[in-house]
Design an enzyme around this catalytic site. Structure first.
Site, short mmCIF file in Angstrom:
data_model
loop_
_atom_site.label_atom_id
_atom_site.label_comp_id
_atom_site.label_asym_id
_atom_site.label_seq_id
_atom_site.Cartn_x
_atom_site.Cartn_y
_atom_site.Cartn_z
N ASP A 87 0.85 -1.21 0.00
CA ASP A 87 0.00 0.00 0.00
C ASP A 87 0.87 1.25 0.00
OD1 ASP A 87 0.85 -0.50 2.70
OD2 ASP A 87 -0.74 0.82 3.45
N GLU A 152 -0.02 -0.89 5.87
CA GLU A 152 1.06 -0.30 6.67
C GLU A 152 0.88 1.20 6.82
OE1 GLU A 152 4.96 1.19 7.97
OE2 GLU A 152 3.75 1.82 6.28
N1 BES Z 1 8.77 3.39 5.31
C1 BES Z 1 8.14 4.14 6.35
C2 BES Z 1 8.92 4.21 7.64
C3 BES Z 1 10.29 4.84 7.50
C4 BES Z 1 10.39 6.14 7.06
C5 BES Z 1 11.42 4.14 7.82
C6 BES Z 1 11.62 6.72 6.93
C7 BES Z 1 12.65 4.71 7.72
C8 BES Z 1 12.76 6.01 7.26
C9 BES Z 1 6.79 3.54 6.64
O1 BES Z 1 6.09 3.18 5.49
C10 BES Z 1 5.94 4.58 7.30
O2 BES Z 1 5.80 5.67 6.84
N2 BES Z 1 5.37 4.20 8.42
C11 BES Z 1 4.44 5.01 9.11
C12 BES Z 1 3.87 4.09 10.12
C13 BES Z 1 2.62 4.54 10.79
C14 BES Z 1 1.52 4.87 9.85
C15 BES Z 1 2.21 3.49 11.79
C16 BES Z 1 5.12 6.19 9.75
O3 BES Z 1 6.28 6.09 10.22
O4 BES Z 1 4.50 7.26 9.77
ZN ZN Z 2 6.99 2.25 4.22
#
Ligand code: BES
Ligand code: ZN
Length: 453
Positions: A87, A152
């Site tokens: 997603d 996610e």
């Molecule tokens: N890929 C990201 C997390 C990430 C961002 C890891 C930058 C390392 C560097 C992930 O898809 C994400 O955005 N996760 C959300 C999770 C939340 C909705 C629970 C986030 O971090 O906002």
């Molecule tokens: Zn991500």
């Protein structure tokens, strides 16, 4: 031909397949994209089958489906559990994109498109790597299970129940997640710490209905003002969060870890420029790397109420809203952080308004081991593919499944990311640096080879 040469010779195919994947607008949070979510899941399953997985299926959940695959050609050798998400975030604001978000466009060495880096491009390195093994050696050198979810970006509500229900299906020696970033295109990094998150919505109600701001303004407390004042008080002048008890479970950073974080190459000016700000903000006693990776943070993600359409409307609105996220570090816990902020918001709300607070989602922070055999294989794999040793870093983003894997499956995770800090995640003009895509495929191939021994 060996798998690496095969992957190099078939890079155009790997790119074309990724572009196909990116054309599916699999935005998990928007109900109108439900059919696209199904389409993306089905497409991914078909690619996994084509890459050689004898078993690949779309498994329903209460929300968007999970794509599961397995290939266990070598009983006795390690099993890896590859996790990723198909997603993507919404593409808005659309007018800020230089190319259409769901028409992947190559400009120079970059591939632009929503999900290119987060996470379709990174996820797809694993599919491509397995295909290279299949086409050359007949099978990958280790046993592989894949867990690709479609929620996610909207808090993974169906994932924890799925993991709890399917522990045997997911049994593995180590998990591998490519959903992160390295330092720059020549300097790989392995993330060993992620922040958790606690996400909530606040509703402040003033008058029972909207009022004429001429008739009542000055004598009825405007809920937008009340909410603004409450929010303004959530940080002190040093950027410290003022919620009582908020820091009680925050683990102190030991001097050794601080020294490690201080050695991470960091170009302050480049960071300021990337963020588009002239100055940093936040706790003065902590470096920017510490503030964004190893300290908690609280951000208002949106605030609204009253009249926001073109032109003027003189209204004293009945309600005001805000969405707030708190990034958490060990040993903070999302439900507990929510309880603390809920209590605090209610305590500081003026008597003229009422406050409702709703928990939207949360995830635990995680720190992973850096001394395991799979971690050593990952370090060697990055070094071989990028020609430079990876640096261990902590990241401010959240991938709640990492803590879930530790707790439910008892396994550690290798965060094998290939994104760059300027990939514009969650923003207009998201891109994936194509040399990283190809080096990513190479890293995955080598990792599996080194792990097999
Ligand atoms: N890929 C990201 C997390 C990430 C961002 C890891 C930058 C390392 C560097 C992930 O898809 C994400 O955005 N996760 C959300 C999770 C939340 C909705 C629970 C986030 O971090 O906002
Ligand atoms: Zn991500």
């Amino acid at each position: 031909m060996n798998p690496l040469d095969y992957a190099r010779a078939h890079s155009a195919e790997a790119l074309a397949e990724l572009e196909e994947f990116l054309r599916i607008p699999s935005i998990s949070t928007q109900a109108e994209h439900k059919p696209d979510m199904e389409r993306a899941a089905g497409w991914l399953r078909d690619q996994l089958l084509a890459a050689g997985f004898p078993r690949a299926e779309v498994m329903p959940t209460a929300g968007h489906p999970i794509v599961y695959a397995e290939w266990q050609p070598h009983p006795g050798r390690p099993t890896i559990l590859v996790y990723g998400h198909y997603d993507v975030q919404p593409a808005d604001p659309l007018d800020l994109w230089r190319t259409p978000p769901f028409e992947p466009t190559r400009i120079g060495d970059d591939l632009f498109g929503r999900g290119s880096s987060d996470d379709k491009g990174q996820l797809y390195t694993h599919v491509t790597a397995v295909k290279a093994f299949k086409e050359t050696l007949g099978a990958p050198p280790v046993n592989i299970r894949c867990l690709f979810e479609g929620e996610e970006e909207s808090g993974s509500p169906s994932l924890a129940p799925f993991i709890q229900k399917h522990k045997e299906l997911l049994a593995a020696d180590v998990a591998v997640v490519s959903d992160g970033q390295i330092i720059d295109k020549e300097t790989p990094a392995i993330v060993y710490g992620l922040r958790g998150i606690s996400y909530l919505e606040v509703k402040v109600t003033g008058p029972a209905g909207d009022l004429h701001s001429g008739g009542y303004g000055g004598a009825v407390h405007n809920p937008i003002h009340a909410l603004s004042t409450m929010i303004a008080g959530l940080h002190d002048a040093n950027g410290r969060i003022t919620i009582p008890g908020f820091y009680d479970s925050v683990r102190d950073l030991d001097p050794q870890e601080r020294a490690g974080l201080a050695r991470i190459p960091f170009d302050r000016d480049a960071w300021l420029q990337q963020a588009g700000v002239s100055q940093a903000w936040g706790e003065p006693d902590y470096s920017i790397i510490e503030r964004t990776g190893a300290r908690p943070a609280l951000d208002v993600n949106g605030i609204w109420g009253g009249y926001i359409e073109p032109g003027a409307k003189t209204v004293l609105p009945s309600k005001a809203y805000a969405k707030i996220s708190m990034r958490l570090v060990p040993d903070q816990e999302p439900q507990e952080a929510f309880r603390l902020i809920e209590q605090h918001l209610k305590a500081i709300a003026p008597k003229t308004v009422s406050v409702e607070v709703q928990y939207l989602h949360g995830g635990n922070p995680a720190i992973v081991r850096r001394d395991s055999a799979p971690m050593k294989a990952a370090v060697r794999a990055y070094a071989a593919a990028f020609g430079a040793e990876p640096i261990f870093v902590r990241t401010g983003g959240s991938i709640p499944v990492i803590a879930e894997f530790q707790k439910e499956l008892g396994i550690e995770t290798i965060l094998m990311g290939f994104g760059l800090p300027d990939d514009n995640l969650h923003a207009p003009n998201e891109k994936f640096h194509l040399p990283n895509y190809f080096r990513g495929i190479e890293t995955v191939i080598r990792f599996q080879e080194f792990l097999a021994g």
